[in-house]
Write a protein that holds these residues in place. Structure first.
Motif, PDB file in Angstrom:
ATOM      1  N   PHE A  41      13.657   4.766  26.146  1.00  0.00           N
ATOM      2  CA  PHE A  41      13.339   3.611  25.304  1.00  0.00           C
ATOM      3  C   PHE A  41      14.048   3.729  23.967  1.00  0.00           C
ATOM      4  N   VAL A  42      14.466   2.588  23.421  1.00  0.00           N
ATOM      5  CA  VAL A  42      15.059   2.547  22.088  1.00  0.00           C
ATOM      6  C   VAL A  42      14.567   1.283  21.384  1.00  0.00           C
ATOM      7  N   PRO A  43      14.137   1.409  20.132  1.00  0.00           N
ATOM      8  CA  PRO A  43      13.703   0.227  19.380  1.00  0.00           C
ATOM      9  C   PRO A  43      14.867  -0.737  19.140  1.00  0.00           C
ATOM     10  N   ILE A  92      25.595   4.984  24.680  1.00  0.00           N
ATOM     11  CA  ILE A  92      24.362   5.660  25.075  1.00  0.00           C
ATOM     12  C   ILE A  92      24.118   5.458  26.565  1.00  0.00           C
ATOM     13  N   GLY A  93      24.304   4.236  27.045  1.00  0.00           N
ATOM     14  CA  GLY A  93      24.065   3.909  28.441  1.00  0.00           C
ATOM     15  C   GLY A  93      24.080   2.410  28.634  1.00  0.00           C
ATOM     16  N   SER A  94      23.467   1.944  29.720  1.00  0.00           N
ATOM     17  CA  SER A  94      23.411   0.516  30.038  1.00  0.00           C
ATOM     18  C   SER A  94      22.008  -0.026  29.828  1.00  0.00           C
ATOM     19  N   LEU A  95      21.921  -1.195  29.229  1.00  0.00           N
ATOM     20  CA  LEU A  95      20.616  -1.811  28.988  1.00  0.00           C
ATOM     21  C   LEU A  95      20.011  -2.223  30.323  1.00  0.00           C
ATOM     22  N   LEU A 127      19.218  11.183  19.447  1.00  0.00           N
ATOM     23  CA  LEU A 127      17.796  10.877  19.307  1.00  0.00           C
ATOM     24  C   LEU A 127      17.308  10.033  20.481  1.00  0.00           C
ATOM     25  N   VAL A 128      18.085   9.027  20.856  1.00  0.00           N
ATOM     26  CA  VAL A 128      17.698   8.148  21.961  1.00  0.00           C
ATOM     27  C   VAL A 128      17.572   8.935  23.258  1.00  0.00           C
TER      28      VAL A 128
END
Length: 118
Positions: A55-57, A23-26, A76-77
């Motif tokens: 944002f992601v839970p 998805i990407g980098s935190l 979704l993210v």
């Protein structure tokens, strides 16, 4: 249970969905202000010249060597309300992030924010 002391080590780790798609980098971890437990993370997504934070839970997140696997699909993210890489989430926009994932938003009794950045 995710230990709050460990979350600082997650910064810049890859974030992947349940199928292993990157998805990407935190970028940062946000805690629930009522429990002080990790609740959401911001993930840097987009093209190198047009990054944004979504944002992601972190419920049911799994931490592995070099990655954090979240329980939500990449598509979704990436559609979650976003902020700029130098921005902060306005308090009035918190509820929209929770609604995007079908989660209940519960601000404090005095209207305090539910999320705080760590």
């Amino acid at each position: 249970m995710i230990q709050a002391a460990d979350i600082r080590e997650w910064r810049t780790q890859g974030v992947v969905d349940p199928d292993g798609h990157r998805i990407g980098s935190l970028e940062a971890v946000y805690v629930d202000t009522r429990t002080d437990e990790p609740a959401m993370a911001t993930v840097q997504v987009g093209l190198p010249t047009r990054h944004r934070l979504v944002f992601v839970p972190l419920d049911d997140a799994i931490v592995g060597p070099g990655y954090v696997k979240v329980a939500y699909e990449k598509a979704l993210v990436k559609k979650c309300p976003a902020i700029g890489t130098d921005d902060v989430l306005p308090a009035e926009d918190e509820e929209a992030v929770f609604a995007h994932y079908g989660l209940t938003y519960q601000p404090g009794a005095g209207g305090e924010r539910q999320l705080a950045r760590r």
